[in-house]
Design an enzyme around this catalytic site. Structure first.
Site, PDB file in Angstrom:
ATOM      1  N   LYS A 200       0.499  -0.916  -0.142  1.00 23.09           N
ATOM      2  CA  LYS A 200       0.118  -0.174  -0.040  1.00 23.09           C
ATOM      3  C   LYS A 200       1.317   1.474   0.160  1.00 23.09           C
ATOM      4  CE  LYS A 200      -3.095   2.359   2.680  1.00 23.09           C
ATOM      5  NZ  LYS A 200      -4.144   2.353   3.950  1.00 23.09           N
ATOM      6  N   GLU A 206      11.201  -4.370   3.987  1.00 24.40           N
ATOM      7  CA  GLU A 206      10.576  -5.815   3.477  1.00 24.40           C
ATOM      8  C   GLU A 206      10.684  -5.922   2.394  1.00 24.40           C
ATOM      9  OE1 GLU A 206       9.499  -4.644   6.168  1.00 24.40           O
ATOM     10  OE2 GLU A 206       9.816  -5.847   7.807  1.00 24.40           O
ATOM     11  N   GLY A 261      -4.426  -1.734   5.637  1.00 21.77           N
ATOM     12  CA  GLY A 261      -4.131  -2.804   4.708  1.00 21.77           C
ATOM     13  C   GLY A 261      -4.126  -4.233   4.943  1.00 21.77           C
ATOM     14  N   ARG A 262      -4.948  -3.833   6.521  1.00 24.55           N
ATOM     15  CA  ARG A 262      -5.439  -4.844   7.196  1.00 24.55           C
ATOM     16  C   ARG A 262      -6.519  -5.639   6.347  1.00 24.55           C
ATOM     17  NH1 ARG A 262      -3.374  -1.943  10.980  1.00 24.55           N
ATOM     18  NH2 ARG A 262      -5.100  -0.690  12.269  1.00 24.55           N
ATOM     19  N   GLU A 347      -3.093  -5.638  15.920  1.00 24.11           N
ATOM     20  CA  GLU A 347      -3.113  -3.834  15.080  1.00 24.11           C
ATOM     21  C   GLU A 347      -4.063  -3.276  14.487  1.00 24.11           C
ATOM     22  OE1 GLU A 347      -1.651  -4.217  10.862  1.00 24.11           O
ATOM     23  OE2 GLU A 347       0.614  -4.182  11.589  1.00 24.11           O
ATOM     24  N   HIS A 378      -4.202 -31.989  20.481  1.00 27.97           N
ATOM     25  CA  HIS A 378      -2.935 -33.080  20.454  1.00 27.97           C
ATOM     26  C   HIS A 378      -1.410 -31.926  21.358  1.00 27.97           C
ATOM     27  CE1 HIS A 378      -4.850 -36.164  20.086  1.00 27.97           C
ATOM     28  NE2 HIS A 378      -5.078 -36.055  19.349  1.00 27.97           N
ATOM     29  N   LYS A 498      10.498   0.401  13.687  1.00 30.38           N
ATOM     30  CA  LYS A 498      10.573   0.448  11.746  1.00 30.38           C
ATOM     31  C   LYS A 498      11.916   1.537  12.132  1.00 30.38           C
ATOM     32  CE  LYS A 498       6.394  -0.490   9.894  1.00 30.38           C
ATOM     33  NZ  LYS A 498       5.242   0.439   8.345  1.00 30.38           N
TER      34      LYS A 498
END
Ligand code: F6P
Length: 534
Positions: A200, A206, A261-262, A347, A378, A498
């Protein structure tokens, strides 16, 4: 006069002293506490909640102005004031609706244009008319993106794995750990691989580094910069940044600042989904979310699935003291759902200040975690059954499964329902004594029960029901943010890390750490001494 919070705390004290299973003395409970919407069946009868407490929760929602806030979301009001924007993800799923506006201008036309561009990109790539630089047909698409530009698209692609188009494989690289992209590219051929750089902001380091490595991989094969235009697309709310990065302008698809973004898998960020399952499959996903949106916007609060899912969470977090929320899909195709919901909820609602700038009283987002059943039975279920914490669970299950033979599916379903039942009813010392269990051992076999859970069923996991499920959780997140009076759409908390990482990276490049706290300086020196430069 008592405030609504005092009333709710009193209900919580009262209900905590009783048994959850005793609430089923009312024969109508299962039906009363179930809502069906957009192909989903939401049973919240196994919550430690009775009619009086539910009524008080609804009053809290009303006092916090929820009905008006729901309208604000759909109408494009500035629900994200710290960034000065609306959050119009609902408009993305209703491209024909003309009511969503930003700065007085309708967003429908831009959404429709972008969907049309996505459709033609999918037709070209999946249809084989799009060719790589050497003239080969594209067989593999690699999405380079992180957070919201990764988790939603990857979850949907994985969940709809049986609907993938033949001849096109979609991969995801998100981590800056070079091992991630190395492992992905190892089996691929540059001549038949297409990259989507999804960001975005187009400033996420990254993703930029992964994109540079991917460009180098293509150029290693073709030694011709023109090859980039045949092997790279980008999606961004800042198209010029993508173009400056070296992506051909015709290959840059837009999204917008007014999409968080999410919350962005419904935008062009969903291109890998459309490539994996076809554009029609993507439209079906949007349709499922749209059906949930309409339910959310129009159903009365007490019969509104996202609202009641949110309120059961508020109840557990703020009145019963739960610190976490477990998400347990009984469906291998939804293995990635807990990861996706971690970003969506934590977030969005991991905040400590109200919109007015005051410190929030009490807790906001619980820690969201989970895993896929039956595997997790388990692993961590022991703690749910006999540990010391209250852990609400959301169980999610499709009643039919196209690839699971009946004996498998019967066993999966039996386990899912049994775990919810066991968490609620537990196993008392009296029951163990009646069964003749040695009293000393019975102490270790006792299970207190009273663990609350929701059960979310769908007849089948389809693009529509998946779209509805994800929209359900999006709206749950928004409703909780409204109750907590926080901004669910910013994420300032990720900034500092960041910035510090950028500074440390410069220091690594210079080969000498600046003064930090003693621990950080020592760690940096150790890396410089033993890392790849030595
Ligand atoms: O982690 C912060 C964040 O901004 C998320 O909100 C976002 O989904 C992710 O980074 C990726 O951002 P972008 O799509 O701008 O690369």
């Amino acid at each position: 006069m008592r405030t609504i919070l005092e009333t709710l705390n009193e209900h919580a004290r009262r209900l905590r002293q009783g048994r959850l299973d005793a609430l089923f003395a009312s024969p109508d409970r299962a039906a009363d506490y179930t809502i069906e919407a957009a192909g989903l069946y939401f049973d919240h009868s196994k919550q430690l909640l009775d009619d009086d407490a539910r009524q008080a929760l609804l009053q809290l929602a009303d006092e916090r102005g929820l009905p008006a806030k729901i309208e604000d979301l759909f109408r494009g009001a500035e629900v994200n004031p710290t960034e000065g924007r609306p959050a119009l993800h609902t408009a993305l799923r209703d491209p024909l609706d003309e009511s969503g506006c930003v700065d007085g201008r309708p967003v429908g036309p831009a959404i429709r244009d972008t969907l049309a561009r996505m459709a033609s990109v999918v037709a070209e790539i999946a249809g084989g008319s799009w060719r790589g630089h050497g003239g080969d047909r594209i067989t593999d698409v690699v999405n380079l993106g992180i957070g919201g530009s990764h988790l939603g698209p990857q979850l949907v692609c994985d969940a709809l794995r049986y609907s993938h188009s033949d001849g096109l494989r979609v991969h995801f690289v998100s981590n800056v750990d070079g091992g991630d992209i190395e492992r992905c590219l190892r089996g691929l051929d540059p001549a038949t691989t297409l990259f989507i750089v999804a960001s975005k902001s187009f400033t996420t380091p990254e993703t930029a580094l992964n994109a540079r490595s991917a460009q180098a991989w293509i150029l290693e094969r073709f030694a011709d910069k023109a090859a980039i235009a045949s092997h790279f697309f980008a999606i961004s709310a800042h198209p010029q940044r993508a173009i400056d990065f070296g992506i051909a302008p015709a290959n840059v698809l837009p999204m917008w600042d007014w999409v968080g973004g999410r919350y962005s898998l419904w935008s062009a960020i969903g291109l890998p989904i459309a490539l994996a399952v076809g554009f029609e499959g993507f439209e079906r996903l949007l349709a499922g979310a749209r059906a949930m949106d309409r339910h959310f916007r129009t159903a009365p609060l007490a019969r509104n699935a996202p609202v009641m899912l949110a309120l059961t969470g508020i109840w557990n977090t703020n009145f019963l003291g739960a610190e976490t929320q477990a998400i347990v899909p009984y469906d291998d195709r939804l293995t990635l759902l807990p990861d996706y919901l971690q970003q969506l909820e934590m977030e969005s609602n991991g905040k400590r200040r109200t919109l007015a700038g005051d410190l929030v009283q009490g807790q906001t987002s619980p820690i969201v975690w989970g895993g896929v059943g039956t595997n997790v039975q388990h692993a961590f279920f022991q703690l749910l059954h006999q540990g010391t914490r209250l852990v609400p669970v959301d169980f999610i299950l499709a009643l039919r499964h196209p690839r699971s033979a009946t004996p498998h599916h019967d066993m999966l379903v039996a386990n899912c329902f049994a775990q919810a039942e066991a968490l609620m009813v537990g196993r008392s010392l009296d029951a163990l004594a009646a069964a003749g269990t040695d009293p000393a051992l019975a102490l270790h076999r006792e299970q207190p029960g009273n663990q609350p859970s929701n059960m979310l069923l769908m007849d089948e996991l389809t693009p529509e029901t998946l779209g509805a499920l994800l929209a359900l959780y999006e709206h749950k997140t928004y409703v909780q943010g409204v109750i907590w009076q926080i901004n669910s759409f910013d994420q300032w908390g990720v900034e500092l890390g960041k910035q510090l990482a950028a500074r440390l990276l410069e220091e690594l490049a210079a080969g000498s750490p600046a003064a930090h706290d003693g621990s950080t300086t020592t760690l940096m020196a150790r890396y410089l001494a033993r890392g790849p430069r030595r």
